[in-house]
Design a protein around this motif. Structure first.
Motif, short mmCIF file in Angstrom:
data_model
loop_
_atom_site.label_atom_id
_atom_site.label_comp_id
_atom_site.label_asym_id
_atom_site.label_seq_id
_atom_site.Cartn_x
_atom_site.Cartn_y
_atom_site.Cartn_z
N GLY A 50 0.82 -1.22 0.00
CA GLY A 50 0.00 0.00 0.00
C GLY A 50 0.85 1.26 0.00
N GLU A 51 1.90 1.27 0.80
CA GLU A 51 2.81 2.42 0.84
C GLU A 51 3.51 2.61 -0.51
OE1 GLU A 51 5.42 1.88 4.18
OE2 GLU A 51 3.78 2.07 5.63
N LEU A 52 3.90 1.51 -1.13
CA LEU A 52 4.54 1.61 -2.44
C LEU A 52 3.55 2.10 -3.48
CD1 LEU A 52 6.71 -1.61 -2.30
CD2 LEU A 52 7.55 0.74 -2.40
N ASN A 53 2.30 1.65 -3.40
CA ASN A 53 1.28 2.14 -4.33
C ASN A 53 1.08 3.64 -4.21
OD1 ASN A 53 0.81 -0.38 -5.44
ND2 ASN A 53 -1.01 -0.78 -4.20
N GLU A 54 1.20 4.16 -2.98
CA GLU A 54 1.03 5.60 -2.77
C GLU A 54 2.08 6.42 -3.52
OE1 GLU A 54 0.66 6.83 1.30
OE2 GLU A 54 -0.78 5.23 1.73
N VAL A 55 3.32 5.93 -3.55
CA VAL A 55 4.38 6.70 -4.21
C VAL A 55 4.58 6.33 -5.68
CG1 VAL A 55 5.65 7.30 -2.11
CG2 VAL A 55 6.24 5.22 -3.32
N LEU A 56 4.21 5.09 -6.05
CA LEU A 56 4.42 4.64 -7.43
C LEU A 56 3.17 4.78 -8.30
CD1 LEU A 56 6.39 1.35 -6.74
CD2 LEU A 56 7.31 3.47 -7.71
N GLY A 57 2.02 4.83 -7.67
CA GLY A 57 0.78 4.79 -8.44
C GLY A 57 0.35 3.35 -8.59
#
Length: 124
Positions: free
Chosen positions: A38-45
């Motif tokens: 989820g955190e990676l999705n926030e910064v990567l899209g």
């Protein structure tokens, strides 16, 4: 969400994982993998397998922005040389490597989540 390089710093989250994107430290449970993805999705899209519902106006706006950037960049003579001299090219490479590390980590974690039977988004 991370946008194409425009002179901004790479997100700290991505810089922090560059050294070891395959680490499973602290990720013993599915809940931890879900949180990390989820955190990676926030910064990567969104990931490539996720549907993104964009309306026509937003798509047109993004297309117009890309075209304008391409045209503007195309009329600047010696822009590659200028980027190297000013350090912008090195920063662009640093940004690209950080995004790459984040993308690799997200894919790796989704594979681990799939193997462990975790629920989305900790699996493809």
């Amino acid at each position: 969400m991370t946008e194409p390089f425009d002179g901004k710093e790479a997100p700290a989250k991505l810089l922090a994982i560059q050294g070891n994107p395959y680490s499973l430290a602290g990720l013993g449970k599915c809940a931890a993998i879900v949180k990390e993805v989820g955190e990676l999705n926030e910064v990567l899209g969104p990931d490539v397998n996720e549907q993104v519902d964009k309306d026509r106006a937003k798509k047109r706006e993004e297309t117009a922005g890309r075209v304008a950037g391409t045209v503007a960049g195309g009329i600047i003579p010696f822009r590659g040389l200028i980027a190297e001299v000013t350090g912008a090219a090195a920063e662009r490479r640093r940004y690209a490597l950080a995004v790459y590390a984040g993308t690799v980590r997200r894919g790796f974690l989704k594979g681990v989540g799939l193997e462990r039977g975790c629920k989305a988004p900790a699996r493809p």
